[in-house]
Write a protein that holds these residues in place. Structure first.
Motif, PDB file in Angstrom:
ATOM      1  N   ALA A  52     -12.465   5.333 -13.148  1.00 32.52           N
ATOM      2  CA  ALA A  52     -11.092   5.727 -12.843  1.00 32.52           C
ATOM      3  C   ALA A  52     -10.300   4.554 -12.276  1.00 32.52           C
ATOM      4  CB  ALA A  52     -11.081   6.900 -11.869  1.00 32.52           C
ATOM      5  N   TYR A  53     -10.911   3.783 -11.390  1.00 32.16           N
ATOM      6  CA  TYR A  53     -10.229   2.622 -10.821  1.00 32.16           C
ATOM      7  C   TYR A  53      -9.915   1.588 -11.903  1.00 32.16           C
ATOM      8  CZ  TYR A  53     -11.234   4.185  -6.039  1.00 32.16           C
ATOM      9  OH  TYR A  53     -11.281   4.890  -4.858  1.00 32.16           O
ATOM     10  N   ARG A  54     -10.817   1.421 -12.841  1.00 32.63           N
ATOM     11  CA  ARG A  54     -10.579   0.452 -13.913  1.00 32.63           C
ATOM     12  C   ARG A  54      -9.480   0.940 -14.853  1.00 32.63           C
ATOM     13  NH1 ARG A  54     -16.167  -1.394 -16.554  1.00 32.63           N
ATOM     14  NH2 ARG A  54     -14.765  -2.924 -17.540  1.00 32.63           N
ATOM     15  N   ALA A  55      -9.450   2.233 -15.112  1.00 32.92           N
ATOM     16  CA  ALA A  55      -8.420   2.784 -15.992  1.00 32.92           C
ATOM     17  C   ALA A  55      -7.068   2.872 -15.298  1.00 32.92           C
ATOM     18  CB  ALA A  55      -8.848   4.163 -16.488  1.00 32.92           C
TER      19      ALA A  55
ATOM     20  N   GLY B  12       1.971  -0.590 -11.770  1.00 32.58           N
ATOM     21  CA  GLY B  12       1.629  -0.288 -10.386  1.00 32.58           C
ATOM     22  C   GLY B  12       2.583   0.717  -9.778  1.00 32.58           C
ATOM     23  N   PRO B  13       2.160   1.373  -8.695  1.00 30.02           N
ATOM     24  CA  PRO B  13       2.985   2.430  -8.102  1.00 30.02           C
ATOM     25  C   PRO B  13       4.265   1.927  -7.468  1.00 30.02           C
ATOM     26  CG  PRO B  13       1.097   1.960  -6.703  1.00 30.02           C
ATOM     27  CD  PRO B  13       0.892   1.186  -7.978  1.00 30.02           C
TER      28      PRO B  13
ATOM     29  N   MET C 208       0.842  -1.194   0.000  1.00 26.69           N
ATOM     30  CA  MET C 208       0.000   0.000   0.000  1.00 26.69           C
ATOM     31  C   MET C 208       0.881   1.250   0.000  1.00 26.69           C
ATOM     32  SD  MET C 208      -3.132   1.160   0.022  1.00 26.69           S
ATOM     33  CE  MET C 208      -4.113  -0.290   0.485  1.00 26.69           C
ATOM     34  N   GLU C 209       0.545   2.195  -0.843  1.00 27.60           N
ATOM     35  CA  GLU C 209       1.257   3.464  -0.902  1.00 27.60           C
ATOM     36  C   GLU C 209       0.478   4.508  -0.102  1.00 27.60           C
ATOM     37  OE1 GLU C 209       4.111   4.146  -2.575  1.00 27.60           O
ATOM     38  OE2 GLU C 209       4.365   2.164  -3.478  1.00 27.60           O
ATOM     39  N   TYR C 210       1.202   5.345   0.620  1.00 27.21           N
ATOM     40  CA  TYR C 210       0.564   6.373   1.441  1.00 27.21           C
ATOM     41  C   TYR C 210       0.896   7.757   0.908  1.00 27.21           C
ATOM     42  CZ  TYR C 210      -0.908   3.063   5.004  1.00 27.21           C
ATOM     43  OH  TYR C 210      -1.524   2.043   5.674  1.00 27.21           O
TER      44      TYR C 210
ATOM     45  N   TRP D 246      -3.913   1.128 -10.031  1.00 25.57           N
ATOM     46  CA  TRP D 246      -2.981   1.473  -8.954  1.00 25.57           C
ATOM     47  C   TRP D 246      -3.609   2.402  -7.921  1.00 25.57           C
ATOM     48  CZ3 TRP D 246      -2.031   6.684  -8.617  1.00 25.57           C
ATOM     49  CH2 TRP D 246      -2.274   7.450  -9.758  1.00 25.57           C
ATOM     50  N   LEU D 247      -4.682   3.112  -8.292  1.00 22.92           N
ATOM     51  CA  LEU D 247      -5.356   3.966  -7.316  1.00 22.92           C
ATOM     52  C   LEU D 247      -5.848   3.159  -6.117  1.00 22.92           C
ATOM     53  CD1 LEU D 247      -7.471   6.277  -9.641  1.00 22.92           C
ATOM     54  CD2 LEU D 247      -5.571   6.997  -8.185  1.00 22.92           C
TER      55      LEU D 247
END
Length: 259
Positions: A113-116, A48-49, A1-3, A119-120
């Motif tokens: 947006a989540y599908r596109a 991914g981020p 998870m990115e913060y 990484w969100l």
């Protein structure tokens, strides 16, 4: 998870709200900040981020890593710029058709947006990105419920409930969408390999499950998409309706109304 919020707050807020400062001396930077952020978004879309690095991004942009740091102090600040950039591409809520249609539109735009940008879903929402686009969209979403007799905390809470539902349900949609590529097998192939063994072992042991299946409980609204993906989309829509029903109930019993 990115913060979010792990970078320098002064530099981050300046970049989010003011963009790149004009150099006091020397040549102007040849890239726009938006181009840097767009390249980072595209890189995160692909891998991914966690896989995003300043070195790799610099190479993609055709500049030195040291030069990239003159645009953005680091990955932490870049991540917040990326989130705000994506939100800036989403439509603002439309209040002309009422709060319910407006909130449904917000949720559906977030799902898109989540599908596109899957990484969100790996960016924690516990610490908000205080960018101009994020706050403008939040303000417009709150406005959908303002003036409907809800307590102030309920306005914020109802929007948070829709957001939390959307994020959770979107994760199921994204997982279903990515499953064939991640596993190397289609839904049909996955099911064909398991169906004979499952039917043999169920063998009348779960009558309610069988009855619901017979009644069409596991059908989907459209067979053009892979079954698992369409099922996730159908459940997203159904669940969103239930959440909006709860918001409607809250409005009906808000302050000054009979409970």
């Amino acid at each position: 998870m990115e913060y979010a919020g792990r970078g320098d707050p002064a530099r981050t807020m300046a970049l989010l709200w003011d963009g790149l400062p004009t150099p006091r001396r020397g040549p102007r930077q040849r890239l726009e900040l938006a181009a840097v952020v767009d390249a980072a978004v595209a890189a995160a879309d692909r891998a991914g981020p966690a896989a995003l690095s300043m070195r790799a991004l610099a190479q993609e942009l055709g500049i030195g890593t040291a030069s990239l740091y003159t645009y953005v102090p680091g990955k932490a600040e870049l991540l917040e710029l990326m989130v705000d950039r994506v939100v800036g591409g989403q439509p603002l809520p439309d209040a002309t058709s009422g709060w319910r249609a407006g909130l449904r539109g917000v949720a559906e735009a977030d799902l898109a947006a989540y599908r596109a940008h899957p990484w969100l879903l790996q960016v924690s929402t516990s610490r908000t990105v205080f960018g101009p686009h994020v706050l403008a969209r939040y303000e417009a979403t709150l406005a959908l419920l303002h003036g409907h007799g809800l307590a102030a905390a309920d306005v914020v809470g109802c929007v948070a409930a829709v957001d939390s539902y959307t994020r959770g349900a979107a994760a199921a949609v994204v997982e279903a969408e990515q499953a064939p590529a991640q596993t190397g097998s289609s839904d049909d192939e996955w099911w064909e390999r398991r169906a004979p063994f499952l039917e043999e072992r169920m063998n009348g042991r779960f009558p309610l499950l069988a009855a619901l299946e017979e009644a069409g409980a596991f059908g989907v609204s459209d067979t053009a998409l892979p079954y698992t993906l369409q099922r996730a989309l159908d459940r997203f829509s159904l669940g969103l309706g239930l959440v909006l029903d709860a918001v409607a109930g809250r409005i009906a019993t808000g302050p000054g109304r009979a409970s």
